[in-house]
Structures are given as C-alpha cells and as structure tokens.
Scaffold this motif. Sequence first.
Motif, PDB file in Angstrom:
ATOM      1  N   ALA A 192       0.825  -1.211   0.000  1.00  0.00           N
ATOM      2  CA  ALA A 192       0.000   0.000   0.000  1.00  0.00           C
ATOM      3  C   ALA A 192       0.856   1.256   0.000  1.00  0.00           C
ATOM      4  CB  ALA A 192      -0.926  -0.006   1.215  1.00  0.00           C
ATOM      5  N   SER A 242      -3.162   2.682  -6.362  1.00  0.00           N
ATOM      6  CA  SER A 242      -3.796   3.732  -5.583  1.00  0.00           C
ATOM      7  C   SER A 242      -4.472   3.139  -4.350  1.00  0.00           C
ATOM      8  CB  SER A 242      -4.844   4.463  -6.437  1.00  0.00           C
ATOM      9  OG  SER A 242      -5.923   3.594  -6.739  1.00  0.00           O
ATOM     10  N   GLU A 243      -4.769   3.998  -3.358  1.00  0.00           N
ATOM     11  CA  GLU A 243      -5.426   3.536  -2.143  1.00  0.00           C
ATOM     12  C   GLU A 243      -6.829   3.020  -2.412  1.00  0.00           C
ATOM     13  OE1 GLU A 243      -5.506   6.100   1.170  1.00  0.00           O
ATOM     14  OE2 GLU A 243      -3.341   5.999   1.532  1.00  0.00           O
ATOM     15  N   PRO A 298      -6.029  -0.316  -0.205  1.00  0.00           N
ATOM     16  CA  PRO A 298      -5.968   0.567   0.963  1.00  0.00           C
ATOM     17  C   PRO A 298      -5.044  -0.015   2.028  1.00  0.00           C
ATOM     18  CG  PRO A 298      -7.995  -0.704   0.986  1.00  0.00           C
ATOM     19  CD  PRO A 298      -7.316  -1.019  -0.320  1.00  0.00           C
ATOM     20  N   LYS A 316      -6.540   1.878   7.180  1.00  0.00           N
ATOM     21  CA  LYS A 316      -7.792   2.354   6.589  1.00  0.00           C
ATOM     22  C   LYS A 316      -8.873   1.278   6.647  1.00  0.00           C
ATOM     23  CE  LYS A 316      -9.151   5.370   2.806  1.00  0.00           C
ATOM     24  NZ  LYS A 316      -8.695   6.041   1.565  1.00  0.00           N
TER      25      LYS A 316
END
Length: 285
Positions: free
Chosen positions: A49, A55-56, A60, A64
């Motif tokens: 991550a 991308s998150e 994630p 998160k």
Amino acid sequence: MSPPGPRTARRPSGGPPGRRRPGLAARARRSALPLASLLLFLALWQLAAAGGTWSETLVPPPAKVWDAFVDVSTTHDGVRGYNGTTLVEHLGISLRRIAFGAGLGIAAGVLLGLLMGTVGPLRSLFEPWITFLRTLPPLAYFSLLVIWLGINEEPKVTLLAVAAFPPVAVSTTTAVAAVPRSLVEAARALGASRRDVVRDVVLPSALPETLTGIRLAVGVAYSSLVAAELVNGLPGIGGMVKDAANYNNTPVVLVGIIAIGVSGLIIDGLLLRLERAAVPWRGRT
C-alpha cells in the motif's frame, strides 16, 4: 518383620514433567506460526500500500481497513453501521441464511446418500444428476431461481441448499457403499433386521465420511454466499460486500471478506471438534 523393599519414585498425577514441557512448547509453536504468518501478511500488505504502485482505492492500507471495520461496527456521525445495519447484524443475517439453506441441503444429502448407498438402482438413477449439480457454479442457476422464486429470501436459501446438497450426497453414498460386507453379514447372522443393520452397522461406519461431507458442504455454502446475496442481499454480509463494490469502497469490501473468512474458520473449527467428539475412533481402527 521383613525389611522394607526398595522405594520407587512416585510420579505426580499430572504426568512426568519431561513430557509436559514439550507439549506446552509444541502448543506454543503451533500458536506462534499462525501469528507470525499474520504479521508477515500485514507487513507485506502495508509495504504494497505504501509503495505507490497502486492507488489507495485499489489497495488501501491496513489502518484504513481497520477504520472501516470500526465504522461498520458502530454508530458514527449519526450513521449506524453500513446501510443502517452493523457488521455483526449483517453477518448474523447471512449466517441464518446459511444455517437454514445449508441445513436443508445437508439433510436431503444425507437421506438420499443413505438410500443411494443401500439401493443400487437409485444410485444409478440419481448419481448423474448429482454430478451435474455439483459441477454447476452457483451463478449459473441463481438467475433462474430469481425468476422462479422472486427476489426475497427464497432464492437465496434455495441456492445455498442446492450448493450444499451434492457434497453430502456424494460422501454419504460412497461411505455407505464402502461398509464392509463382513460386518453386514455378521449382523444379519446374529438376527439383526434390515433396520438394525442400517442403524447399528451402516450409520456408524459411514458417519466419519458423512461428517467430512458436511464440512465440505458448509464450505461450499460459504463460497456461494456472495452469489446468493447478489440480488436484494442487504442486510447481509455478502450484500454489504456487493453494495460496497458498486461504489469502489474497497475498505468495506475487505472488511466483509475478512468477516466471511474468519467466521468460516470458526465454524469449520467447531465442525471439526464435533467430528472428533462424534467419531473418536476415526484414525484408530
């Protein structure tokens, strides 16, 4: 008076300490290995991550996902859980569906398996159909169930029952057919009726494989859960995963997947304990 004989050392009631320590050490190692693998997985997840390759939204970080777990498990900012239902409630509703649907499929599979294992023509008649059902993915016939039964609970429960039915039927049939003929003939020679033979010889002999089939059936039902809740699945853990995926809410999707996996591990462990208690002779004869 005769002289006292040589004294023998008395062992403590708990057994020799030399044997107890390796047992504790082995249990500690067994517990440490899964924990170490979990920590390694979390570390690799955090690295993936933080690396910036994805991308998150796609990957994630664990923190998160933990925040999403807290959000869907509590009431925050006036919002209760996910879609007005907490994670525990979503999971409980799905487990009720699995218990009812898989329970029906398991009961039907055991009954038909006993009949097919003892009556040869029935096995020839039903075995191709069971194999046909076993090879079908749940999504292949779920749409048909929705057309026939609507979008309420009926198609979901029916899908889980149909998914759980073949593993139990196949394992029970195989186990009954594999009962040693010598045991059956010995029971009949002693005056046992057909009913007595089934109850006292066939069922105990077939029980270990039947319980294995039940464990497989519950696993298949779990793997079909998200498919069963594709339509009108909220509230429900599979419906939560599907709805969150529609909005690219990856943390909630991962929370749902982890909840399904952890609850599946717990239920499989309980079934394994039941199997050991019900058939303690397995592996010893």
